[in-house]
Scaffold this active site. Structure first.
Site, mmCIF file in Angstrom:
data_model
loop_
_atom_site.group_PDB
_atom_site.id
_atom_site.type_symbol
_atom_site.label_atom_id
_atom_site.label_comp_id
_atom_site.label_asym_id
_atom_site.label_seq_id
_atom_site.Cartn_x
_atom_site.Cartn_y
_atom_site.Cartn_z
ATOM 1 N N PRO A 35 0.820 -1.211 0.000
ATOM 2 C CA PRO A 35 0.000 0.000 0.000
ATOM 3 C C PRO A 35 0.854 1.262 0.000
ATOM 4 O O PRO A 35 1.833 1.354 0.733
ATOM 5 C CB PRO A 35 -0.827 -0.103 1.283
ATOM 6 C CG PRO A 35 -0.235 -1.183 2.088
ATOM 7 C CD PRO A 35 0.666 -2.000 1.217
ATOM 8 N N GLU A 36 0.500 2.195 -0.841
ATOM 9 C CA GLU A 36 1.158 3.502 -0.852
ATOM 10 C C GLU A 36 0.211 4.528 -0.230
ATOM 11 O O GLU A 36 -0.881 4.206 0.202
ATOM 12 C CB GLU A 36 1.550 3.879 -2.281
ATOM 13 C CG GLU A 36 2.687 2.986 -2.811
ATOM 14 C CD GLU A 36 3.556 3.706 -3.833
ATOM 15 O OE1 GLU A 36 3.555 4.949 -3.843
ATOM 16 O OE2 GLU A 36 4.227 3.012 -4.605
ATOM 17 N N HIS B 48 -4.309 -15.212 10.175
ATOM 18 C CA HIS B 48 -3.461 -14.029 10.269
ATOM 19 C C HIS B 48 -4.194 -12.796 10.807
ATOM 20 O O HIS B 48 -3.746 -11.681 10.603
ATOM 21 C CB HIS B 48 -2.826 -13.742 8.913
ATOM 22 C CG HIS B 48 -1.991 -14.881 8.416
ATOM 23 N ND1 HIS B 48 -0.817 -15.254 9.017
ATOM 24 C CD2 HIS B 48 -2.201 -15.760 7.406
ATOM 25 C CE1 HIS B 48 -0.303 -16.306 8.386
ATOM 26 N NE2 HIS B 48 -1.124 -16.624 7.410
ATOM 27 N N ARG C 180 2.090 -11.514 6.028
ATOM 28 C CA ARG C 180 3.562 -11.448 5.992
ATOM 29 C C ARG C 180 4.149 -10.755 7.213
ATOM 30 O O ARG C 180 5.349 -10.765 7.421
ATOM 31 C CB ARG C 180 4.005 -10.744 4.698
ATOM 32 C CG ARG C 180 3.604 -11.556 3.465
ATOM 33 C CD ARG C 180 3.999 -10.855 2.203
ATOM 34 N NE ARG C 180 5.443 -10.752 2.056
ATOM 35 C CZ ARG C 180 6.057 -10.116 1.055
ATOM 36 N NH1 ARG C 180 5.326 -9.528 0.124
ATOM 37 N NH2 ARG C 180 7.354 -10.071 0.985
ATOM 38 N N ARG D 86 22.189 18.015 -5.282
ATOM 39 C CA ARG D 86 22.090 16.576 -5.014
ATOM 40 C C ARG D 86 22.504 15.784 -6.243
ATOM 41 O O ARG D 86 22.004 15.996 -7.336
ATOM 42 C CB ARG D 86 20.644 16.194 -4.627
ATOM 43 C CG ARG D 86 20.161 16.899 -3.384
ATOM 44 C CD ARG D 86 20.999 16.568 -2.167
ATOM 45 N NE ARG D 86 20.622 15.306 -1.545
ATOM 46 C CZ ARG D 86 19.718 15.195 -0.574
ATOM 47 N NH1 ARG D 86 19.105 16.261 -0.106
ATOM 48 N NH2 ARG D 86 19.431 14.017 -0.059
#
Ligand SMILES: [Zn+2]
Length: 283
Positions: free
Chosen positions: A2-3, A100, A119, A162
């Site tokens: 998920p973002e 889970h 996980r 940078r």
């Protein structure tokens, strides 16, 4: 994984069920996820009224009336399931417990929130609300991409000198918080910038152009998540994952979506992660 838009969608899905409600019973089924869970977690949650749900980067912050905040990270595979309450157009009965299901919150009024994470890369912690910004998960984070502190001047300043690739600079959580691989690829495509370009070598005009694009890419994904909350795909009560139409992410070998461009989308690996880009549109 998920973002930010998925996390925001989960937050928005949980909000009507949790905000203002009391946690009648908390069930914590194991001592750890990615890291140890907080001591006496179930006792510290039980009886607490949820004042509100916020998001910082990819963390959901659940403020409790006793003065603590529950921090939640979904990790790689964490899922939130809502049962016993209305979610969008649907109400779901409580499912049979699964292997889970690590944390289960029963709210007064009958709604149940189940955190399932096969996980176990997810994480939860409890910290004093007053000092939560200094929590080790949040302390080093840069500004929120959708917040006022993230500005064109900020990005110009942080990119100056940078030598790292622009892809890595946008993934640097100290420069901007919560951007992940998918939305960085999509941002660079819309900005026409090659992911391997040195951040400090990009013209100021083009660096500035990325700020509204980042916001737009994220807002579109959040809007897609919002409509999925009302959609049949959420019919199982699960929050957080929905269908996207990406311009470049996951499209290696397919034709570029830019009108008139017939190039194939390429994939390169940068710092161990895939970057997708159009070799013609992105320079
Ligand atoms: Zn192209």
């Amino acid at each position: 994984m998920p973002e930010l838009p998925e996390v925001e969608t989960v937050r928005r899905g949980l909000e009507p069920v949790m905000t203002g409600a009391v946690i009648a019973r908390a069930q914590v089924n194991r001592p750890d996820l990615r890291w140890p869970l907080p001591e006496n977690m179930a006792d510290r949650l039980t009886g607490q009224r949820v004042l509100g749900l916020r998001r910082r980067s990819k963390y959901i912050l659940c403020d409790l009336d006793g003065g603590e905040t529950l921090l939640i990270h979904l990790g790689m595979s964490g899922r939130m399931l809502i049962s016993g309450a209305q979610v969008g157009a649907f109400a779901h009965p409580h499912p049979a417990p699964e292997k889970h299901d690590h944390v289960v919150l029963d709210m007064e009024g009958g709604a149940r929130i189940t955190f399932n994470d096969a996980r176990r890369f997810g994480a939860m912690d409890l910290a004093a609300t007053a000092g939560v910004d200094a929590h080790k998960w949040l302390a080093g984070l840069g500004p929120e991409p959708l917040g006022n502190a993230f500005s064109e001047d900020h990005l110009v300043e942080r990119f100056r000198g940078r030598k790292m690739p622009v892809k890595s600079a946008l993934l640097d959580q100290k420069i901007v918080a919560g951007l992940g691989n998918i939305y960085v690829c999509e941002t660079l495509f819309r900005a026409g910038i090659h992911p391997a370009r040195q951040a400090g070598a990009i013209s100021e005009r083009r660096v500035r152009s990325m700020v509204p694009i980042i916001r737009q890419v994220l807002e579109e994904a959040i809007a897609a998540g919002g409509s999925s909350l009302k959609d049949f795909r959420q019919a199982d009560g699960e929050l957080g994952y929905f269908q996207h139409n990406f311009d470049v992410y996951g499209r290696e070998g397919m034709t570029c979506k830019t009108t008139g461009c017939e190039a194939e989308i390429r994939r390169i690996v940068q710092s161990g992660r895939s970057s997708f880009y159009c070799p013609t549109c992105q320079r």
